[in-house]
Design an enzyme around this catalytic site. Structure first.
Site, short mmCIF file in Angstrom:
data_model
loop_
_atom_site.label_atom_id
_atom_site.label_comp_id
_atom_site.label_asym_id
_atom_site.label_seq_id
_atom_site.Cartn_x
_atom_site.Cartn_y
_atom_site.Cartn_z
N ASN A 97 47.07 39.45 38.31
CA ASN A 97 45.41 39.06 38.58
C ASN A 97 45.22 37.85 37.96
OD1 ASN A 97 45.97 40.32 36.47
ND2 ASN A 97 43.98 41.48 36.42
N CYS A 100 41.45 44.62 35.19
CA CYS A 100 41.70 45.63 34.38
C CYS A 100 40.43 46.31 33.79
CB CYS A 100 42.86 45.35 33.38
SG CYS A 100 42.28 43.97 32.40
#
Ligand code: NDP
Length: 488
Positions: free
Chosen positions: A157, A288
């Site tokens: 990511n 996250c």
């Protein structure tokens, strides 16, 4: 295969200061998530390339550790300057790698990487030991030593940021690093390796090797590796920590979460809605620390949902390279399918879909920003990390209830509280079982602040002076000044 002119690197790996190919490695097609088309082709590292990367890092590390902290710091700060000067090119590459909109990557990724290199470059000269007086005029001094060669393994990511967040403290402490990006986003870390060499890092100090889990596993168990820092999911963290334990290696684990974001009835509702949007839809929800369980106190639930859905109409979904776009695709077809599975589970288990939920009718891996209301604690979408643009809204009555439900999870990465009540804000932050908390904000992670999880969300901290402890070890030296007595 249509090759994007900006994307294809000269070779797959960066070892000993140069691009290196490993023709025997399995092919890795790099897919641009906004089109689904291949933009580059790389190859995974075979065990011989893993060996070569670790050997070259080991050779570079000894002299680097002997250099003064000031010298090491200068190299890192120079790398930060180069990154800032090339922000646009690096941001375009980050967008090609991940699909995140350029409007985000221009401000969030290379910039955050540069911040880390500048910060740890700034404190490299201040990494020192202590003088500890003991009985009889004797004393102990401590030496803060490098660990050796560290392995960095990244999620997909934030490929630039993760490479820099790991490299900067590792190198500041006198370590070398072999970094393996996610095979989904292999491009950005190569640029960081190039830039470090340009900034004066010795060849081999920061090597990048490509590959999937098998390459990561070979790196983690390589006898030349002293420490492993992983950013990834909890199941991968469990495997990697177990493998690292075989060699009693140090570990930092930055793992997943299912973080709570609690909105009290006295909160500034527009600020709380902003927090919920930042904490669920930035990077299409692939963050996250996202606050994906949004607990809203019952009296303000209806106005909260009304303002939230009104604001979501303003999302500009489209071509990530268009700077007007503020919401892009998911990273891969596999991730899109996974997230769609969670949307289906939400519907099947009785949550009320109040926004989004559908794929866009265009190429690439687009899913609308999605909000479920009437979510209950036992639903799958309230329990599992989705890692996509899916917000679960739950309602609560009292502070004690909200805290008990917020903490009823094995994850513990982050949490947020929105309230105007000063005492309640700090009480809730103290009670949340999480490594990072925000009061009237969400997902701000400046390099000055420690970042990391508790419970299954991780071990160790990145960023801030705390990270130094995780990339160094302390030697204690006892110095006797008087005669030494013995029993016989
Ligand atoms: P994964 O856990 O699937 O993978 C993480 C990395 O580990 C990848 O480079 C992967 O390789 C590699 N890997 C997989 N198996 C092994 C193994 N057995 N040994 C060594 N390495 C291995 O995570 P994702 O890439 O899917 O990223 C999403 C996850 O990362 C989410 O859970 C998210 O919460 C977490 N994350 C945590 C952050 C934090 O700071 N706490 C920040 C960002 C993300 P490959 O992918 O190439 O197969």
């Amino acid at each position: 295969m249509a090759q994007h002119p900006d994307a294809q690197p000269p070779a797959s790996h960066f070892i000993d200061g140069a691009y290196v190919e490993d023709p025997a490695g399995d092919p890795i097609d790099v897919i641009y998530p906004a089109t689904g088309k291949s933009i580059a082709r790389l190859r995974a590292a075979t065990p011989a390339t893993v060996d070569r990367a670790v050997a070259s890092a080991k050779a570079a590390q000894a002299a680097w550790a002997r250099a003064s902290g000031a010298e090491r710091g200068r190299v890192l700060r120079r790398a930060a300057e180069i990154i800032r000067a090339r922000n646009r090119d690096l941001s375009v590459l980050e967008t090609l790698d991940t699909g995140k909109p350029l409007s985000e990557t221009l401000v969030a990724d290379a910039a955050s990487g540069a911040d880390a290199l500048e910060y740890f470059g700034g404190i490299a000269a201040a990494i020192t030991g202590a003088h500890i007086p003991v009985a009889g005029g004797d004393f102990v001094y401590t030496i803060r030593e490098a660990l050796g060669v560290c392995a960095g393994i990244g999620a997909w990511n934030y490929p630039t940021q993760i490479a820099c967040w790991k490299a900067a403290p590792a190198l500041a402490c006198g370590n070398a690093m072999v970094f393996k990006p996610s095979e989904t986003t292999p491009l950005c870390a190569l640029k960081i390796a190039e830039i470090l060499v340009e900034a004066g890092a010795p060849p081999g100090l920061f090597n990048v090797i490509q590959g999937a889990g098998a390459t990561g596993a070979a790196l983690v168990t390589h006898p030349g590796i002293a420490k492993v820092s992983l950013t990834g999911s909890v199941p991968t963290g469990q495997k990697v920590a177990a493998a690292a334990a075989g060699g009693i290696r140090h570990v930092t684990m930055e793992l997943g979460g299912k973080s709570p974001l609690i909105v009290f009835e006295d909160a500034d509702l527009d600020t709380a809605v902003s927090g919920a949007i930042l904490g669920n839809f930035y990077s299409s929800g692939q963050v996250c620390s996202n606050g994906t369980r949004v607990f809203v106190q019952a009296p303000v639930l209806a106005p909260f949902l009304a303002r939230l859905t009104a604001r979501l109409q303003r999302a500009v979904i489209g071509d990530p390279m268009d700077e007007a776009t503020n919401f892009g695709p998911l990273v891969s077809a596999a991730q899109l399918a996974r997230v769609e599975g969670y949307v289906a589970a939400g519907l099947a288990e009785g949550a009320r879909l109040i926004h989004g939920g559908k794929r866009l009718d265009r190429p690439g891996y687009y899913l609308e920003p999605t909000v479920f209301a009437d979510v209950t604690d036992r639903m799958t979408i309230a329990q599992e990390e989705i890692f996509g643009p899916v917000m679960a809204v739950l309602s609560f009555a009292t502070e004690d209830e909200a805290l008990a439900r917020a903490n009823a999870t094995d994850f513990g990465l982050a949490g947020g509280v929105f309230t105007r009540d000063l005492a309640r804000a700090h009480r809730v932050a103290a009670a949340l079982e999480a490594g990072t908390c925000w009061i009237n904000a969400y997902n701000l992670t400046p390099v000055e602040a420690p970042f990391g999880g508790v419970k299954r969300s991780g071990i160790g901290r990145e960023n801030s002076a705390e990270a130094i402890a995780h990339y160094s070890q302390v030697k204690s030296v006892y110095v006797a000044l008087g005669p030494l007595e013995a029993p016989f």
